[in-house]
Write a protein that holds these residues in place. Sequence first.
Motif, PDB file in Angstrom:
ATOM      1  N   LEU A  73       0.815  -1.216   0.000  1.00 44.11           N
ATOM      2  CA  LEU A  73       0.000   0.000   0.000  1.00 44.11           C
ATOM      3  C   LEU A  73       0.849   1.267   0.000  1.00 44.11           C
ATOM      4  O   LEU A  73       0.361   2.349   0.291  1.00 44.11           O
ATOM      5  N   GLY A  74       2.132   1.123  -0.337  1.00 45.92           N
ATOM      6  CA  GLY A  74       2.999   2.296  -0.442  1.00 45.92           C
ATOM      7  C   GLY A  74       3.322   2.952   0.884  1.00 45.92           C
ATOM      8  O   GLY A  74       3.495   4.161   0.957  1.00 45.92           O
ATOM      9  N   GLY A  75       3.403   2.170   1.948  1.00 45.66           N
ATOM     10  CA  GLY A  75       3.769   2.696   3.253  1.00 45.66           C
ATOM     11  C   GLY A  75       2.587   3.148   4.089  1.00 45.66           C
ATOM     12  O   GLY A  75       2.755   3.553   5.227  1.00 45.66           O
ATOM     13  N   LYS A  76       1.397   3.087   3.550  1.00 49.15           N
ATOM     14  CA  LYS A  76       0.207   3.521   4.279  1.00 49.15           C
ATOM     15  C   LYS A  76      -0.296   2.394   5.172  1.00 49.15           C
ATOM     16  O   LYS A  76      -0.206   1.226   4.827  1.00 49.15           O
ATOM     17  N   GLU A  77      -0.844   2.780   6.315  1.00 46.87           N
ATOM     18  CA  GLU A  77      -1.467   1.801   7.195  1.00 46.87           C
ATOM     19  C   GLU A  77      -2.863   1.496   6.688  1.00 46.87           C
ATOM     20  O   GLU A  77      -3.556   2.367   6.182  1.00 46.87           O
ATOM     21  N   SER A  78      -3.256   0.266   6.787  1.00 49.61           N
ATOM     22  CA  SER A  78      -4.604  -0.134   6.412  1.00 49.61           C
ATOM     23  C   SER A  78      -5.174  -0.963   7.552  1.00 49.61           C
ATOM     24  O   SER A  78      -4.622  -2.001   7.894  1.00 49.61           O
ATOM     25  N   LEU A  79      -6.245  -0.471   8.135  1.00 52.13           N
ATOM     26  CA  LEU A  79      -6.869  -1.203   9.225  1.00 52.13           C
ATOM     27  C   LEU A  79      -7.569  -2.438   8.678  1.00 52.13           C
ATOM     28  O   LEU A  79      -8.069  -2.439   7.556  1.00 52.13           O
ATOM     29  N   LEU A  80      -7.580  -3.472   9.483  1.00 48.45           N
ATOM     30  CA  LEU A  80      -8.264  -4.699   9.085  1.00 48.45           C
ATOM     31  C   LEU A  80      -9.757  -4.437   9.010  1.00 48.45           C
ATOM     32  O   LEU A  80     -10.303  -3.630   9.766  1.00 48.45           O
ATOM     33  N   GLN A  81     -10.417  -5.106   8.110  1.00 50.47           N
ATOM     34  CA  GLN A  81     -11.854  -4.952   7.953  1.00 50.47           C
ATOM     35  C   GLN A  81     -12.547  -6.246   8.337  1.00 50.47           C
ATOM     36  O   GLN A  81     -12.107  -7.333   7.937  1.00 50.47           O
ATOM     37  N   ARG A  82     -13.617  -6.118   9.078  1.00 50.53           N
ATOM     38  CA  ARG A  82     -14.377  -7.307   9.468  1.00 50.53           C
ATOM     39  C   ARG A  82     -15.083  -7.883   8.246  1.00 50.53           C
ATOM     40  O   ARG A  82     -15.673  -7.155   7.466  1.00 50.53           O
TER      41      ARG A  82
END
Length: 80
Positions: free
Chosen positions: A56-65
């Motif tokens: 994701l290019g260094g971006k954080e991505s929260l987990l999705q339910r």
Amino acid sequence: MHKLAVDLGVSIKLASKVTSYDVHRPSITLAKGSIVHADLVIAADGVNSSTRKILLGGKESLLQRTGFSAYRAVVDIERI
């Protein structure tokens, strides 16, 4: 899954730190500098995935339910 992959001729490299991914040409670059090309790259590094951040290019991505659950258990083969 490991046995089936080996039986099908898949090359598995252990203890190989991946430093980058190329999503356009399925490949990875290892810490020692070698590049491995493949038909498919599977990054199974878990919930705290460093791979997700790289892709994701260094971006954080929260987990999705998803609404699904997975369970794992060990059962004595004699009891099955």
